[in-house]
Design a protein around this motif. Structure first.
Motif, PDB file in Angstrom:
ATOM      1  N   GLN A  47      39.482  41.451  45.707  1.00 22.19           N
ATOM      2  CA  GLN A  47      39.619  42.882  45.952  1.00 22.19           C
ATOM      3  C   GLN A  47      40.637  43.275  47.008  1.00 22.19           C
ATOM      4  N   GLY A  48      41.487  42.381  47.438  1.00 20.29           N
ATOM      5  CA  GLY A  48      42.539  42.772  48.372  1.00 20.29           C
ATOM      6  C   GLY A  48      42.258  42.407  49.814  1.00 20.29           C
ATOM      7  N   ASN A  49      43.085  42.964  50.692  1.00 19.17           N
ATOM      8  CA  ASN A  49      43.086  42.546  52.089  1.00 19.17           C
ATOM      9  C   ASN A  49      41.830  42.913  52.870  1.00 19.17           C
ATOM     10  N   ALA A  78      44.019  41.167  43.139  1.00 16.69           N
ATOM     11  CA  ALA A  78      44.432  41.666  44.458  1.00 16.69           C
ATOM     12  C   ALA A  78      44.002  40.717  45.579  1.00 16.69           C
ATOM     13  N   ASP A  81      46.732  38.747  47.792  1.00 22.16           N
ATOM     14  CA  ASP A  81      47.693  39.438  48.658  1.00 22.16           C
ATOM     15  C   ASP A  81      47.756  38.854  50.074  1.00 22.16           C
ATOM     16  N   ARG A 119      51.985  39.465  37.947  1.00 24.63           N
ATOM     17  CA  ARG A 119      52.580  40.384  38.928  1.00 24.63           C
ATOM     18  C   ARG A 119      54.035  40.029  39.237  1.00 24.63           C
TER      19      ARG A 119
END
Length: 154
Positions: A47-49, A78, A81, A119
């Motif tokens: 889910q990202g940073n 994500a 990242d 990506r």
């Protein structure tokens, strides 16, 4: 003459009972074996940073409480990242230092090649302390199912 349905039911019940006993014995044997070695855990980041920052804090706390734990961090979507060059947390600090420190303590970081490809991110953008795997989802599942890792998604 015996009832054929009753005979089949008895055979199926006996087979099911034998299977359940085998599974129970295998589970008990595995629990006894696993309790003697280090805990194996996969932290799955998708889910990202923000999630990555929580996960890294969790990993640090985990190692503080159990320095023998074998930890793998898998990122896909994500969740890769923070494992890219120049990635920064909410405070502006680069993740590379934190990842490098944890890698030095035995934590393995793995990045999904499917995500990189989708990506259009080159593998040379991945931090040196991380490796790539063909599929992050498959890696997390394999660690959990085949290698007995506990699964955590912070």
């Amino acid at each position: 003459m015996p009832d054929p349905i009753s005979s089949r039911r008895k055979a199926l019940l006996a087979s099911a009972a034998a299977g359940a006993a085998t599974l129970a014995a295998a589970g008990a044997a595995r629990a006894a074996t696993d309790s003697k070695g280090p805990v194996h855990v996969v932290y799955h980041i998708t889910q990202g940073n923000t999630q990555a920052s929580r996960a890294l804090a969790n990993v640090r706390n985990h190692l503080a409480a159990d320095p023998t734990a074998k930890i793998v961090v898998v990122g896909n979507g994500a969740g890769i990242d923070f494992l890219l060059n120049d990635a920064k947390d909410a405070n502006g600090a680069e993740y590379a230092g934190n990842v490098g420190d944890l890698a030095g303590r035995g934590v393995s970081f793995r990045v999904c090649e499917n995500t990189l490809s989708n990506r259009k991110i080159s593998k040379d953008q991945v931090l040196l302390d991380a490796t790539t795997v063909p599929s992050g989802v498959v890696e997390a599942a394999t660690l959990q199912y085949r290698e007995g890792y506990a699964y955590i998604s912070p």
